[in-house]
Enzyme design. Structure first.
Site, short mmCIF file in Angstrom:
data_model
loop_
_atom_site.label_atom_id
_atom_site.label_comp_id
_atom_site.label_asym_id
_atom_site.label_seq_id
_atom_site.Cartn_x
_atom_site.Cartn_y
_atom_site.Cartn_z
CB SER A 174 -0.94 -0.02 1.21
OG SER A 174 -1.85 1.06 1.14
CB THR A 175 1.43 3.96 2.45
OG1 THR A 175 0.05 4.00 2.75
CG2 THR A 175 2.01 5.37 2.43
CG HIS A 200 -4.17 -0.85 -0.69
ND1 HIS A 200 -3.91 -0.77 0.66
CD2 HIS A 200 -4.70 -2.10 -0.88
CE1 HIS A 200 -4.28 -1.89 1.26
NE2 HIS A 200 -4.75 -2.72 0.34
CG MET A 293 -1.80 3.56 7.28
SD MET A 293 -2.31 5.28 7.00
CE MET A 293 -0.68 6.05 6.72
CG ASP A 296 -5.62 -5.50 2.64
OD1 ASP A 296 -6.19 -6.58 2.89
OD2 ASP A 296 -5.48 -5.06 1.48
#
Length: 356
Positions: A174-175, A200, A293, A296
């Protein structure tokens, strides 16, 4: 390759070679119902089969293609070179006209039967009469020894190390993940195992992201499409707004896209991908959860570890945000905690790149 010859008296003695316990059971029941056939044994892989051939002296083998420790085509080549005997291929890969069928027949297989892709037990029972007939016919064949020149020609036409999707890599992030994934894929060789990726990312950015990765990788990187087959040397990025899952189809894997509810507030979700890989590939997979972050992917990575897959997370020092990998570490999902620069190598080692 094979010449007809009178069958020796008595029942046709058959050894069944297949890594699926269900398939071995169903084939045994089907063939045993034929008064002219006796199933003398089963084997879950070619190395076990090699010993049972010596002990049981079967007349005919039924042989799958994709199996652990040695694939069916490599075993078939060795068999026909050292101890030729009638073989009927029973595999979802051996369909009429398919290249693998031609390879098997060129190496000395007498015949083939297609294993159903769905509802294997019911499908095989539908083929019962045909299967018994082909086994009886195979027993009447005299199979010629595979000569070195013939083996060399077959190897030149199609390498015996038949590349299948027997290894799978899964990556979630993600991030900070767009760059982390780029760094990871830059280290992958052109023939790396099929790789599935969930990052993401908004829908408008996922295709350009895949195209950028493709420019920076020796692998072919594409945005995943529904029902797309997973191939070695290719990486598949989840489209923004859609879950990417892996589904087994016969002996192969395919991409499945879904608009179902978000998981852990995300669609695509790393958990959705990882849990599907755990179910479809199990110990044939390796997975890495990178910077991001939230949490997940943590439960999905744990499911992968429990299924026998190799699991790893990016370490805190090299992560932009150590949320997702930290959550997985806390759950005990990660076998290894590694800096980003070491993850590609660990994934490759875990999947035994280069074949047997």
């Amino acid at each position: 390759m094979a010449m007809q010859t009178p069958q020796r008296p008595g029942k046709v003695r058959v050894l069944i070679i297949d890594d699926s316990a269900l398939v071995r059971q169903v084939l045994s029941e089907i063939l045993s119902q034929d008064p002219g056939i006796e199933v003398v044994g089963t084997a879950s892989d070619p190395l076990i089969a090699r010993d049972k051939i010596k002990q049981l002296e079967p007349d005919v083998l039924t042989l799958d293609v994709e199996m652990p420790r040695m694939d069916g085509l490599t075993f078939l080549q060795n068999l026909m070179r050292l101890r030729p005997m009638p073989v009927v291929m029973v595999s979802s890969l051996t369909e009429a006209g398919a290249q693998v069928t031609l390879d098997a027949l060129a190496l000395g297989a007498v015949d083939f039967v297609t294993k159903p892709r769905l509802d294997v037990e019911r499908g095989l029972n539908n083929y019962a009469g045909e299967l018994c007939e082909r086994v009886r016919n195979a027993a009447r064949a005299r199979v010629a020894r595979l000569q070195p020149a013939s083996a060399a020609a077959a190897a030149q036409a199609t390498p015996i190390k038949y590349r299948t999707t027997d290894r799978l890599i899964a990556i979630g992030a993600s991030t900070g993940g767009t760059e982390a994934i780029r760094v990871l894929l830059e280290q992958m060789p052109a023939d790396a195992p099929a790789t599935v990726i969930t990052q993401h990312i908004p829908a408008a950015f996922s295709k350009p992201f895949a195209e950028r990765l493709d420019r920076h990788s020796k692998m072919t990187v594409v945005q995943a499409e529904d029902d797309m087959p997973l191939l070695a040397g290719h990486a598949y990025v989840a489209p923004g707004g859609l879950h990417l899952r892996v589904q087994r189809s016969g002996a192969r894997w395919r991409c499945r896209l879904g608009e179902d509810d978000p998981v852990r507030r995300h669609r695509p979700s790393v958990d959705a991908l990882f849990e599907s890989v755990a179910q479809a590939a199990g110990a044939n997979a390796s997975a890495a959860l990178l910077t991001g972050m939230g949490d997940d992917g943590a439960r999905g990575l744990l499911a992968l570890r429990k299924a026998g897959a190799a699991t790893m997370v990016q370490d805190e020092a090299s992560s932009v945000v150590w949320g997702m990998p930290g959550a997985a570490y806390t759950l005990g999902a990660a076998q290894q905690v590694l800096p980003l620069a070491e993850i590609a190598g660990a994934l490759l080692i875990s999947t035994n790149v280069g074949g047997t």
